[in-house]
Design an enzyme around this catalytic site. Structure first.
Site, PDB file in Angstrom:
ATOM      1  N   TYR A  27     -16.906  14.005 -17.484  1.00 31.63           N
ATOM      2  CA  TYR A  27     -17.406  12.636 -17.345  1.00 31.63           C
ATOM      3  C   TYR A  27     -18.506  12.597 -16.271  1.00 31.63           C
ATOM      4  O   TYR A  27     -18.390  13.279 -15.236  1.00 31.63           O
ATOM      5  CB  TYR A  27     -16.214  11.738 -16.963  1.00 31.63           C
ATOM      6  CG  TYR A  27     -16.610  10.394 -16.452  1.00 31.63           C
ATOM      7  CD1 TYR A  27     -17.339   9.513 -17.252  1.00 31.63           C
ATOM      8  CD2 TYR A  27     -16.268   9.976 -15.166  1.00 31.63           C
ATOM      9  CE1 TYR A  27     -17.715   8.268 -16.781  1.00 31.63           C
ATOM     10  CE2 TYR A  27     -16.634   8.735 -14.691  1.00 31.63           C
ATOM     11  CZ  TYR A  27     -17.365   7.892 -15.498  1.00 31.63           C
ATOM     12  OH  TYR A  27     -17.731   6.663 -15.029  1.00 31.63           O
ATOM     13  N   LYS A  54      -8.579   3.108 -19.617  1.00 33.27           N
ATOM     14  CA  LYS A  54      -8.938   3.336 -21.013  1.00 33.27           C
ATOM     15  C   LYS A  54      -7.716   3.131 -21.923  1.00 33.27           C
ATOM     16  O   LYS A  54      -7.136   2.062 -21.916  1.00 33.27           O
ATOM     17  CB  LYS A  54      -9.540   4.741 -21.145  1.00 33.27           C
ATOM     18  CG  LYS A  54     -10.663   5.022 -20.123  1.00 33.27           C
ATOM     19  CD  LYS A  54     -11.808   4.060 -20.290  1.00 33.27           C
ATOM     20  CE  LYS A  54     -13.054   4.331 -19.466  1.00 33.27           C
ATOM     21  NZ  LYS A  54     -12.935   4.644 -18.070  1.00 33.27           N
ATOM     22  N   ARG A  71       0.842  -1.213   0.000  1.00 32.07           N
ATOM     23  CA  ARG A  71       0.000   0.000   0.000  1.00 32.07           C
ATOM     24  C   ARG A  71       0.872   1.256   0.000  1.00 32.07           C
ATOM     25  O   ARG A  71       0.468   2.320  -0.472  1.00 32.07           O
ATOM     26  CB  ARG A  71      -0.969  -0.005   1.195  1.00 32.07           C
ATOM     27  CG  ARG A  71      -1.837   1.252   1.279  1.00 32.07           C
ATOM     28  CD  ARG A  71      -3.101   1.039   2.101  1.00 32.07           C
ATOM     29  NE  ARG A  71      -2.827   0.505   3.412  1.00 32.07           N
ATOM     30  CZ  ARG A  71      -2.415   1.217   4.467  1.00 32.07           C
ATOM     31  NH1 ARG A  71      -2.216   2.520   4.355  1.00 32.07           N
ATOM     32  NH2 ARG A  71      -2.189   0.640   5.627  1.00 32.07           N
ATOM     33  N   ASP A  84      -8.264  16.375 -16.673  1.00 28.61           N
ATOM     34  CA  ASP A  84      -8.511  14.975 -17.018  1.00 28.61           C
ATOM     35  C   ASP A  84      -8.230  14.846 -18.514  1.00 28.61           C
ATOM     36  O   ASP A  84      -8.945  15.385 -19.353  1.00 28.61           O
ATOM     37  CB  ASP A  84      -9.964  14.613 -16.686  1.00 28.61           C
ATOM     38  CG  ASP A  84     -10.278  13.144 -16.967  1.00 28.61           C
ATOM     39  OD1 ASP A  84      -9.613  12.540 -17.835  1.00 28.61           O
ATOM     40  OD2 ASP A  84     -11.196  12.608 -16.332  1.00 28.61           O
TER      41      ASP A  84
END
Ligand SMILES: Cc1ncc(COP(=O)(O)O)c(C=O)c1O
Length: 394
Positions: free
Chosen positions: A109, A206, A56, A181
């Site tokens: 988005y 993506k 982590r 973005d």
């Protein structure tokens, strides 16, 4: 990796120099923890934050993928996250606190729209939606508490393109952090940091991953900013990327330039084809001269205009549904940036949480379809679209 090397070279070489034993591709360190050779070394690693202790906090496979992404974005550093949404959330939480104000481009988005509208107010962060092509509107939205200017370009799903250099300059003049973005653009087509923006975010699910087999997000920027996101939020909120997904991502990045070259060429061909189709009312693609921000796109995008386009059916929702059901090759699926060409209906999927009025303001009509172009032969794709149009004409 030397930033002077060209994009395709960096796509395959960047990130290798931080790997042990001269591995030629990032190996998969599928481990939660890293044993210390001695107690003293354990103390040292925790105190100095050097070396690996726990996945982590950091993992070599994830680190290699981050270095590759940083190299492609031209940034000092990058941080991988469990999804694009988590990259947006933890980046903005590192910049905003209770009482702060965010100005956001209104065309974003659907998930981002809901995050800002539903969760940010609960956390005491106010958001003003603005058409950021309108400089006066941004100026009017400014408050003493404004900290961030949030942008997305080309925007999902209507491919609105924003002038990043001008907006970054405005942000600098007003002491705002500009966050972009750039999922639809990919670093192959645009590098917002080179245009003066502060942070760049992607849904790496993506085009960066590129094969439809992982969910990931990334934020890239200068070292101090990325460390702040990493240490203050990412670690404590636990949204790190798993080593296996970082492994897939690093592998996918190697072919990013090849894929985007082919995908954007096919997208332009299909955009021209759709423009001539009588059942189509309008085609949205930054590479078309008819696109309202085509000139801005030509200025700030390179090597083409990306792999997503949208088109509106003249006969609205009923025609869109019949068209979707008539496709035989193109897949009806919610994501984008896959090797397969995917099509979806934004009003009933990514933007379903918006009211009818909100969708009307943003121009997301009931007949709008979004196409994410893949790697199939462009002629087969065109033939599939053609046969679907002929089905709905019957
Ligand atoms: C432009 C854009 N940004 C962010 C996201 C969210 O990414 P993820 O699904 O990886 O959380 C998406 C998802 O479709 C997107 O299209």
């Amino acid at each position: 990796m030397n930033q002077l090397k060209r994009f395709s070279t960096r796509a395959v070489h960047a990130g290798l120099d931080c790997l042990p034993e001269g591995a030629t591709t990032p190996p998969l360190f599928q481990t939660s923890a890293f044993a210390f050779p001695s107690a003293q070394e354990g103390v040292r690693r925790f105190q100095q934050e050097e070396g690996y202790v726990y996945s982590r906090y950091g993992n070599p496979t994830v680190h290699a993928a981050e270095q590759r992404l940083a190299s492609l974005e031209g940034s000092e550093d990058a941080l991988l996250c469990s999804s694009g949404m988590f990259a947006i959330t933890c980046s903005l939480l590192s910049l905003l606190q209770v009482g702060d104000h965010l100005i956001s481009e209104e065309s974003v988005y659907g998930g981002t729209y809901s995050l800002f509208n539903q969760l940010f107010p609960r956390w005491g962060i106010e958001v003003t939606w603005v058409d950021t092509l309108d400089a006066d509107a941004i100026r009017k939205a400014l408050r003493a508490s404004t900290r961030v200017l949030y942008l997305e370009t080309p925007a999902n799903p209507l491919l609105k393109v924003l002038p990043l250099a001008e907006l970054a300059e405005f942000a600098q003049q007003n002491n705002l952090i500009s966050v972009v973005d750039s999922t639809f653009g990919t670093p192959y087509h645009q590098t917002p940091l080179a245009l003066g923006c502060d942070l760049v975010i992607h849904s790496a699910t993506k085009f960066l991953g590129g094969h439809g087999d992982l969910t990931a997000g990334v934020v890239a920027g200068n070292h101090a900013q990325i460390e702040r996101v990493r240490k203050q939020y990412h670690r404590l909120m636990g949204g790190m990327l798993s080593p296996f997904e970082a492994f897939l991502l690093a592998r996918g990045l190697q072919t990013l330039p090849l894929r985007m070259e082919r995908i954007s060429a096919t997208a332009l061909t299909l955009a021209h084809f759709l423009q001539k189709e009588p059942a189509v009312f309008c085609v949205h693609y930054p590479g078309l001269e008819s696109h309202p921000q085509h000139e801005i796109a030509c200025r700030q995008m390179q090597n083409g205009f990306g792999g997503v386009l949208a088109f509106e059916m003249k006969e609205g929702f009923a025609a869109a549904v019949r068209f979707l059901d008539s496709l035989q090759l193109i897949l009806r699926a919610a994501s984008l940036g896959d090797v397969n060409t995917l099509i979806m209906h934004p009003a009933s999927s990514s933007h379903r949480a918006l009211s009818l009025e909100e969708r009307r303001v943003l121009g997301i009509g009931a007949g709008l379809l979004r196409l994410s172009v893949g790697l199939e032969d462009p002629i087969d794709l065109q033939e599939d679209l053609k046969q679907a149009f002929s089905c709905i004409a019957k």
